[in-house]
Design a protein around this motif. Structure first.
Motif, PDB file in Angstrom:
ATOM      1  N   ASP A  18     -26.332   2.039  51.099  1.00  0.00           N
ATOM      2  CA  ASP A  18     -25.181   1.149  51.133  1.00  0.00           C
ATOM      3  C   ASP A  18     -24.142   1.732  52.083  1.00  0.00           C
ATOM      4  O   ASP A  18     -23.737   2.883  51.944  1.00  0.00           O
ATOM      5  CB  ASP A  18     -24.585   0.992  49.734  1.00  0.00           C
ATOM      6  CG  ASP A  18     -23.471  -0.049  49.734  1.00  0.00           C
ATOM      7  OD1 ASP A  18     -23.694  -1.150  50.298  1.00  0.00           O
ATOM      8  OD2 ASP A  18     -22.388   0.245  49.216  1.00  0.00           O
ATOM      9  N   ALA A  19     -23.725   0.962  53.058  1.00  0.00           N
ATOM     10  CA  ALA A  19     -22.753   1.438  54.038  1.00  0.00           C
ATOM     11  C   ALA A  19     -21.945   0.257  54.538  1.00  0.00           C
ATOM     12  O   ALA A  19     -22.418  -0.873  54.546  1.00  0.00           O
ATOM     13  CB  ALA A  19     -23.480   2.113  55.211  1.00  0.00           C
ATOM     14  N   ARG A  20     -20.704   0.551  54.965  1.00  0.00           N
ATOM     15  CA  ARG A  20     -19.878  -0.516  55.546  1.00  0.00           C
ATOM     16  C   ARG A  20     -20.185  -0.683  57.016  1.00  0.00           C
ATOM     17  O   ARG A  20     -20.176  -1.767  57.565  1.00  0.00           O
ATOM     18  CB  ARG A  20     -18.390  -0.145  55.440  1.00  0.00           C
ATOM     19  CG  ARG A  20     -17.738  -0.294  54.102  1.00  0.00           C
ATOM     20  CD  ARG A  20     -16.354   0.363  54.152  1.00  0.00           C
ATOM     21  NE  ARG A  20     -16.463   1.738  54.672  1.00  0.00           N
ATOM     22  CZ  ARG A  20     -15.456   2.459  55.152  1.00  0.00           C
ATOM     23  NH1 ARG A  20     -14.247   1.952  55.209  1.00  0.00           N
ATOM     24  NH2 ARG A  20     -15.654   3.692  55.599  1.00  0.00           N
ATOM     25  N   HIS A  21     -20.396   0.463  57.706  1.00  0.00           N
ATOM     26  CA  HIS A  21     -20.442   0.424  59.168  1.00  0.00           C
ATOM     27  C   HIS A  21     -21.447   1.466  59.662  1.00  0.00           C
ATOM     28  O   HIS A  21     -21.288   2.653  59.402  1.00  0.00           O
ATOM     29  CB  HIS A  21     -19.036   0.719  59.717  1.00  0.00           C
ATOM     30  CG  HIS A  21     -18.921   0.564  61.206  1.00  0.00           C
ATOM     31  ND1 HIS A  21     -17.800   0.941  61.902  1.00  0.00           N
ATOM     32  CD2 HIS A  21     -19.796   0.064  62.135  1.00  0.00           C
ATOM     33  CE1 HIS A  21     -17.981   0.693  63.199  1.00  0.00           C
ATOM     34  NE2 HIS A  21     -19.176   0.165  63.360  1.00  0.00           N
TER      35      HIS A  21
ATOM     36  N   LEU B 164     -30.188  -2.855  62.327  1.00  0.00           N
ATOM     37  CA  LEU B 164     -30.183  -4.324  62.311  1.00  0.00           C
ATOM     38  C   LEU B 164     -30.992  -4.858  61.129  1.00  0.00           C
ATOM     39  O   LEU B 164     -30.640  -5.874  60.528  1.00  0.00           O
ATOM     40  CB  LEU B 164     -30.717  -4.867  63.645  1.00  0.00           C
ATOM     41  CG  LEU B 164     -29.808  -4.605  64.862  1.00  0.00           C
ATOM     42  CD1 LEU B 164     -30.511  -4.996  66.156  1.00  0.00           C
ATOM     43  CD2 LEU B 164     -28.483  -5.355  64.736  1.00  0.00           C
ATOM     44  N   LEU B 165     -32.073  -4.135  60.778  1.00  0.00           N
ATOM     45  CA  LEU B 165     -32.854  -4.526  59.603  1.00  0.00           C
ATOM     46  C   LEU B 165     -32.016  -4.365  58.330  1.00  0.00           C
ATOM     47  O   LEU B 165     -32.018  -5.237  57.450  1.00  0.00           O
ATOM     48  CB  LEU B 165     -34.135  -3.687  59.520  1.00  0.00           C
ATOM     49  CG  LEU B 165     -35.009  -3.878  58.270  1.00  0.00           C
ATOM     50  CD1 LEU B 165     -35.449  -5.332  58.124  1.00  0.00           C
ATOM     51  CD2 LEU B 165     -36.239  -2.959  58.328  1.00  0.00           C
ATOM     52  N   ALA B 166     -31.273  -3.262  58.245  1.00  0.00           N
ATOM     53  CA  ALA B 166     -30.408  -3.045  57.074  1.00  0.00           C
ATOM     54  C   ALA B 166     -29.404  -4.186  56.951  1.00  0.00           C
ATOM     55  O   ALA B 166     -29.118  -4.664  55.849  1.00  0.00           O
ATOM     56  CB  ALA B 166     -29.676  -1.705  57.202  1.00  0.00           C
ATOM     57  N   ARG B 167     -28.892  -4.635  58.082  1.00  0.00           N
ATOM     58  CA  ARG B 167     -27.917  -5.726  58.056  1.00  0.00           C
ATOM     59  C   ARG B 167     -28.565  -7.033  57.578  1.00  0.00           C
ATOM     60  O   ARG B 167     -27.961  -7.796  56.830  1.00  0.00           O
ATOM     61  CB  ARG B 167     -27.310  -5.913  59.446  1.00  0.00           C
ATOM     62  CG  ARG B 167     -26.101  -6.823  59.439  1.00  0.00           C
ATOM     63  CD  ARG B 167     -25.511  -6.978  60.809  1.00  0.00           C
ATOM     64  NE  ARG B 167     -26.456  -7.634  61.711  1.00  0.00           N
ATOM     65  CZ  ARG B 167     -26.189  -7.891  62.983  1.00  0.00           C
ATOM     66  NH1 ARG B 167     -25.047  -7.496  63.517  1.00  0.00           N
ATOM     67  NH2 ARG B 167     -27.073  -8.500  63.745  1.00  0.00           N
TER      68      ARG B 167
ATOM     69  N   LEU C 141     -31.164  -7.222  55.567  1.00  0.00           N
ATOM     70  CA  LEU C 141     -31.435  -7.051  54.138  1.00  0.00           C
ATOM     71  C   LEU C 141     -30.159  -7.177  53.321  1.00  0.00           C
ATOM     72  O   LEU C 141     -30.179  -7.644  52.187  1.00  0.00           O
ATOM     73  CB  LEU C 141     -32.107  -5.691  53.890  1.00  0.00           C
ATOM     74  CG  LEU C 141     -33.515  -5.538  54.481  1.00  0.00           C
ATOM     75  CD1 LEU C 141     -33.957  -4.075  54.441  1.00  0.00           C
ATOM     76  CD2 LEU C 141     -34.521  -6.411  53.737  1.00  0.00           C
ATOM     77  N   GLY C 142     -29.041  -6.729  53.893  1.00  0.00           N
ATOM     78  CA  GLY C 142     -27.758  -6.772  53.187  1.00  0.00           C
ATOM     79  C   GLY C 142     -26.975  -8.036  53.464  1.00  0.00           C
ATOM     80  O   GLY C 142     -25.793  -8.108  53.140  1.00  0.00           O
ATOM     81  N   ARG C 143     -27.607  -9.015  54.089  1.00  0.00           N
ATOM     82  CA  ARG C 143     -26.962 -10.301  54.423  1.00  0.00           C
ATOM     83  C   ARG C 143     -25.616 -10.080  55.107  1.00  0.00           C
ATOM     84  O   ARG C 143     -24.584 -10.602  54.670  1.00  0.00           O
ATOM     85  CB  ARG C 143     -26.794 -11.153  53.167  1.00  0.00           C
ATOM     86  CG  ARG C 143     -28.109 -11.499  52.504  1.00  0.00           C
ATOM     87  CD  ARG C 143     -27.894 -12.256  51.184  1.00  0.00           C
ATOM     88  NE  ARG C 143     -29.119 -12.251  50.390  1.00  0.00           N
ATOM     89  CZ  ARG C 143     -30.138 -13.083  50.618  1.00  0.00           C
ATOM     90  NH1 ARG C 143     -30.087 -13.956  51.577  1.00  0.00           N
ATOM     91  NH2 ARG C 143     -31.230 -13.012  49.876  1.00  0.00           N
ATOM     92  N   GLY C 144     -25.641  -9.266  56.149  1.00  0.00           N
ATOM     93  CA  GLY C 144     -24.421  -9.082  56.937  1.00  0.00           C
ATOM     94  C   GLY C 144     -23.717  -7.756  56.694  1.00  0.00           C
ATOM     95  O   GLY C 144     -22.837  -7.373  57.446  1.00  0.00           O
TER      96      GLY C 144
END
Lengths: 272, 254
Positions: free
Chosen positions: B26-29, B44-47, B49-52
């Motif tokens: 879990d990360a903001r940035h 980009l995959l993490a984004r 999976l995390g819906r943005g």
């Protein structure tokens, strides 16, 4: 008011043998046509400061024997591979390298912008960069307690050189989102800028353009150089010419090949 | 490197990106620096999976970079603690997670010269979770002691250092890094490889559990997202990688 020069060579008059030349990284608006003109002119003993890294521009100038010393955080052709003439010159001991780290260079440029002698920066303590950079100092934070922090001297640049989309007739330069170019121009004693075109409007009078505009006050000369960042990119205008950069990497792998590259693309003006 | 291995329907790049997604957590940035296409894939995959979430910044990208003050803003942003995850590599990495991006041999008479330290001597200190990656796992690259410390793995207690390494990802395995002992610990070995192979190829000493797990293969959903959603976004900044790994045609403005 800046001189809007008749040609590149006239615009490049402020860059002389031995100049400390401040240039941007490869995705920001590199004045490559002007760089080729410097090579053709046989410029010597440049002290190149690349904010914070460089690619083809430094490699070309180093290979052509224009550079005595370089301060930067990395020289590389990115995804294409190592910068061959830089690497060769370093292995041959033919280049003085002041190894830095990107934010240290930004901090040194910011110090020059403010007219202060140095800027503190976190990180760095314990890196061998600090050991070899005798111009950097570690002090104890005067506002803290047993808190080492590094001081970096203000950059000492004669000329900032870069390429931008357009300038107006008063010499104001629109650089758009590439606002680190404005920092560079503030930090150097003067600036030489090449542009895609000259526009008739006053860039500072348009509130949407003004924040991305460098006032002509900081600029000494401007020359028009269409596709002047080629084969590197000009953000928002054209992409890097990957095929050409690969050709460069192949040729510049040897001294003979590099000489052929210069003959083909630098000494003969390109037809593209 | 990019050869599809028998009995596996994923590429090593996809496996490594999948491993890195697990490390991002879990990360903001999440920010990605120069020549880091596999970390960029993972971010980009993490984004997706995390819906943005997290926000992803890729240096040199037009689409994945919100900065309007260039590199200066990135480093100031990181210095304030506004970058949670970053990625670094090294020509040499040693058992204390010291990284060398400068040269081998004597600094003034190098045997091999690398491009330079980039932002490492700063970001390694200020970004809380730095993930190391090295695509050549050998005794030449993973050494007992680096010849030049671009950035140290750990620092004395009085040095300001909210950040540092959490892991090292290679084509053979995943190491975790313990900042207290300043040592790597083998966490898993990738499918098709063995602990002995890791030991033989690693120049530094590391800790290991009695039973070393096998790295899980990328899930079908991760593979689909990487190939269909992430890959086209990579072509903007890593055209060669996107073409080689994902078969994305170069289609750049110009």
């Amino acid at each position: 008011m800046p001189l809007i020069a008749k040609n590149l060579d006239e615009a490049l008059a402020p860059v002389v043998d031995g100049s400390a030349l401040l240039v941007p990284h490869g995705t920001c608006g590199v004045a490559m046509e002007a760089t080729r003109a410097l090579v053709r002119r046989g410029t010597r003993r440049l002290r190149l400061i690349a904010l914070p890294t460089s690619s083809l521009q430094a490699d070309l100038l180093i290979g052509a024997g224009c550079v005595d010393a370089i301060e930067t955080s990395a020289v590389s052709l990115g995804e294409i591979g190592p910068a061959p003439r830089f690497t060769q010159a370093m292995l041959a001991g033919a280049l003085r390298m002041k190894d830095a780290t990107c934010p240290a260079l930004y901090a040194e440029v910011q110090a020059a912008e403010k007219g202060v002698p140095f800027m503190p920066l976190r990180g760095l303590v314990g890196s061998d960069l600090v050991r070899h950079r005798t111009d950097w100092r570690v002090i104890d934070n005067p506002f803290g307690d047993n808190d080492p922090i590094v001081l970096l001297p203000a950059i000492d640049a004669d000329v900032a050189l870069f390429h931008a989309p357009m300038a107006d007739r008063a010499g104001n330069v629109w650089i758009g989102r590439q606002r680190e170019l404005i920092m560079m121009a503030h930090a150097a004693r003067t600036s030489v800028v090449t542009v895609e075109r000259i526009c008739d409007d006053d860039l500072l009078s348009d509130p949407t353009l003004a924040p991305g505009t460098l006032a002509g006050f900081y600029v000494e000369t401007i020359a028009v150089a269409p596709r002047g960042a080629w084969p590197l990119m000009l953000p928002g205008y054209y992409a890097a010419d990957e095929a050409h950069l690969s050709e460069y990497a192949g040729l510049a792998a040897t001294a003979d090949g590099f000489a052929r590259y210069l003959d083909r693309y630098v000494h003969e003006r390109r037809a593209a | 490197m990019s050869v599809v291995q028998p009995e596996q329907d994923f590429r090593i790049e996809e496996l490594l990106a999948s491993v890195i997604v697990g490390l991002i957590g879990d990360a903001r940035h999440v920010a990605v620096g120069a020549t880091s296409p596999i970390p960029a894939t993972a971010a980009l995959l993490a984004r997706e999976l995390g819906r943005g979430r997290p926000r992803v910044t890729i240096l040199g990208s037009r689409a994945h970079d919100f900065f309007s003050e260039g590199g200066r803003e990135l480093f100031d942003c990181a210095g304030q603690g506004r970058v949670d995850v970053f990625f670094l590599s090294g020509g040499q990495i040693d058992g204390g997670a010291n990284i060398n991006l400068v040269s081998t041999g004597d600094y003034h008479h190098p045997q091999v010269r690398f491009p330079g330290s980039f932002g490492s001597a700063y970001l390694y200190y200020v970004v809380p979770r730095v993930i190391l990656f090295r695509l050549e796992h050998s005794r030449r690259t993973l050494v007992p002691k680096v010849d030049f410390v671009s950035a140290p793995g750990t620092s004395p207690p009085n040095v300001y250092r909210p950040g540092g390494p959490i892991a090292l990802v290679t084509p053979l395995c995943l190491f975790g890094f313990d900042r207290v002992s300043a040592r790597f610990r083998l966490r898993s070995v990738h499918p098709g490889h063995t602990v002995d192979e890791v030991t033989d190829s690693t120049g530094f000493a590391f800790d290991r559990p009695d039973v070393v797990p096998t790295t899980p293969a990328p899930s079908a959903e991760n593979l689909r997202l990487m190939r269909e959603v992430v890959a086209p976004q990579l072509a903007d900044v890593y055209p060669k990688f996107a073409a080689k790994v994902f078969g994305i045609e170069q289609r750049r403005a110009g």
